[in-house]
Design a protein around this motif. Sequence first.
Motif, PDB file in Angstrom:
ATOM      1  N   ILE A  35      14.820  -2.516   6.551  1.00 41.64           N
ATOM      2  CA  ILE A  35      14.088  -1.491   5.798  1.00 41.64           C
ATOM      3  C   ILE A  35      14.266  -1.708   4.302  1.00 41.64           C
ATOM      4  CG2 ILE A  35      14.021   0.983   5.265  1.00 41.64           C
ATOM      5  CD1 ILE A  35      14.716   1.458   8.245  1.00 41.64           C
ATOM      6  N   TRP A  36      15.490  -1.973   3.874  1.00 40.15           N
ATOM      7  CA  TRP A  36      15.742  -2.195   2.448  1.00 40.15           C
ATOM      8  C   TRP A  36      14.997  -3.430   1.951  1.00 40.15           C
ATOM      9  CZ3 TRP A  36      17.518  -5.537  -1.167  1.00 40.15           C
ATOM     10  CH2 TRP A  36      17.834  -4.992  -2.415  1.00 40.15           C
ATOM     11  N   THR A  39      11.240  -2.912   1.445  1.00 39.65           N
ATOM     12  CA  THR A  39      10.870  -2.071   0.311  1.00 39.65           C
ATOM     13  C   THR A  39      11.215  -2.700  -1.035  1.00 39.65           C
ATOM     14  OG1 THR A  39      12.966  -0.871   0.437  1.00 39.65           O
ATOM     15  CG2 THR A  39      11.093   0.053   1.647  1.00 39.65           C
ATOM     16  N   HIS A  40      11.949  -3.802  -1.028  1.00 41.52           N
ATOM     17  CA  HIS A  40      12.334  -4.497  -2.261  1.00 41.52           C
ATOM     18  C   HIS A  40      11.918  -5.964  -2.167  1.00 41.52           C
ATOM     19  CE1 HIS A  40      14.897  -0.944  -2.273  1.00 41.52           C
ATOM     20  NE2 HIS A  40      14.953  -1.069  -3.580  1.00 41.52           N
TER      21      HIS A  40
END
Length: 74
Positions: A35-36, A39-40
Motif C-alpha cells: 500500500i505504501w 501511493t509513493h
Amino acid sequence: MLAKLRSVLSYQFTIAELIGLGIILGTPYLIIGAIWSMTHTDHLEHLQGADLVVSFLGSIVSWPVLLFSNVCMT
C-alpha cells in the motif's frame, strides 16, 4: 518468575510452526509495504523493465526505512 521465563524460552518450535509464524507476521508487513509503495511512486517514473520491478519490490520490503526518511525530509 525466572522459572516461567526459562520454560517459555526453552519451548521448541517445529518447522511448520516457524513457517506459520513467518506467514502470520509477514503478511501484514507486506500488505502495508504494498500500500505504501503504490501511493509513493514518484521515484519510479523514469524507470522501465527490470529496474522498475526491482525498485518497486525493494520499496515494498524497505517501507519502514523509506517512511522514516520521508518524514524526516519534510
